[in-house]
Design a protein around this motif. Sequence first.
Motif, mmCIF file in Angstrom:
data_model
loop_
_atom_site.group_PDB
_atom_site.id
_atom_site.type_symbol
_atom_site.label_atom_id
_atom_site.label_comp_id
_atom_site.label_asym_id
_atom_site.label_seq_id
_atom_site.Cartn_x
_atom_site.Cartn_y
_atom_site.Cartn_z
ATOM 1 N N GLU A 127 0.610 -1.059 -0.042
ATOM 2 C CA GLU A 127 -0.108 0.097 -0.061
ATOM 3 C C GLU A 127 0.880 1.105 -0.130
ATOM 4 O O GLU A 127 0.602 2.397 -0.215
ATOM 5 N N PRO A 257 -5.045 -1.416 -1.573
ATOM 6 C CA PRO A 257 -3.720 -1.041 -1.424
ATOM 7 C C PRO A 257 -3.124 -0.675 -2.530
ATOM 8 O O PRO A 257 -2.053 0.112 -2.179
ATOM 9 N N SER A 258 -3.615 -0.597 -3.699
ATOM 10 C CA SER A 258 -3.034 0.227 -4.645
ATOM 11 C C SER A 258 -3.333 1.840 -4.738
ATOM 12 O O SER A 258 -3.262 2.516 -5.760
#
Length: 355
Positions: A127, A257-258
Motif C-alpha cells: 500500500e 492497497p493500490s
Amino acid sequence: MIPLARRAAIGAVLVGSIAAGVLPAGAAQARPLTPATDREVTFTVDGTVTYGTLHLPVHRRGQRMPAVLLLPGSGSTDRNGDQPPALTPHTLAKLADALARDGVASLRFDKYGSGRTGLGAYADKPETIDYPAFVRQADAAYRLLARQPEVDRRAVRLIGHSEGALTALMVAVAAEPRTAGVGLLQPLAERFLDVLARQLHEQLAAAVAAGQMSPEEQRAIGRAVDRAVADLRAHRPIDTSAMPAALAALFQGLGGPSRRYVESIDAVDPASVARRLPPRTPALLTCGTIDPQVPCDTTTPLATALARAHTAGPGRVVLPGVGHDLTDPADPDVLAPAALDALHRFMRCGAPAAR
C-alpha cells in the motif's frame, strides 16, 4: 547532467583527427564482429534489486551504439511487455528485436510487481508504493544503460508503451545524460482516472446499444462512476453502492492497497509533463486507428504540448489499422509495418554520427 570536460572533448577530437590520418581506410570496419547477445543486468533502487535484459545487436568490437530504454504498460507488465500467462503480446521484446535490426541496443526490465523483480522492498507494505517509485526505477535503468561500455551516451533514448510512455516523459524531462529522444507509443495521453472513466462510459454506451441495459441504468451507473472518481481524487472513501458488482469490485480494488499508486499517477497530466521537455528533443507519438484504449482524438492535447515544447519530429504519427499492442492485424506475431516505419523515422531523427 555530468558534462564531458571541455579539455577532454578537445582531446578526443584531436586524437580522432590524428587517427584518421594514420589508419588505413576501412580499418574501423576491419574490427571483428561481436555477435548479438542478451546480457542479464541488475540494479538497485530504493532497496529493491531490479532485473533486466540488455539486448546488444551484432556490432564491431569497441563500437559505441545508440540505445533505447524500453518501458512497459500498466499493471504487472514484465520486461517483455507481457502479463503471463493470459496476456503475452511480447510488445517490448518485439521492439527490442526491431531496434537491433537497425543496430540499436536496448534495455528492458521487470518493473515493480512483475517478473523476477516482484514487489521487492514493498512486498510487506504494497500500500506504500506510489507512481514516483516507478519513475525512480526507470531513471535508474536509464542511467545504467548510458553507462554500458557498448553504448554511446550521446544517443540514449526512451520509448514507452501505453502507461510506460508517461514514465518515459517523466524521466526525459530531467534525464542525465540528456535524452536523445522520447517515443510515446499508444500513450496514456490523459490523466489516469480520466482515461478509466472514459473507457467505462464507452462500455456503458455499448451495453445500451446492445440492449443489455436501459438508458436510465446507463445514466445512474455513469453518475456512480463519476462520483467514485471524484472520491478518489478527494481522498474520500469510495461510494460503490449504485454500481453493479463487477464495477464495484473494480473501484474497491482501486481504493485498496493500490490507492496511493492510483492517486499519485492520476495527479500527473501527461501534456503538462510534455511541455517541460528540452527544446529540439526528437519526439514520436503514435496512435492506432483501431485502438480502443487510446483513440487518436484523445492524444491531441499531448501532441499540442510536444509542439509547444518545440520538440523535433516525427511528432504524432497515426497508424492505420493498428491496435494497442502495435501488432500487424494480418500477422499478430509481428509488429505492424506502420509501427516499424514510425520507429525507424524516430530513430533517424537527430541521430548523432556513428562512433
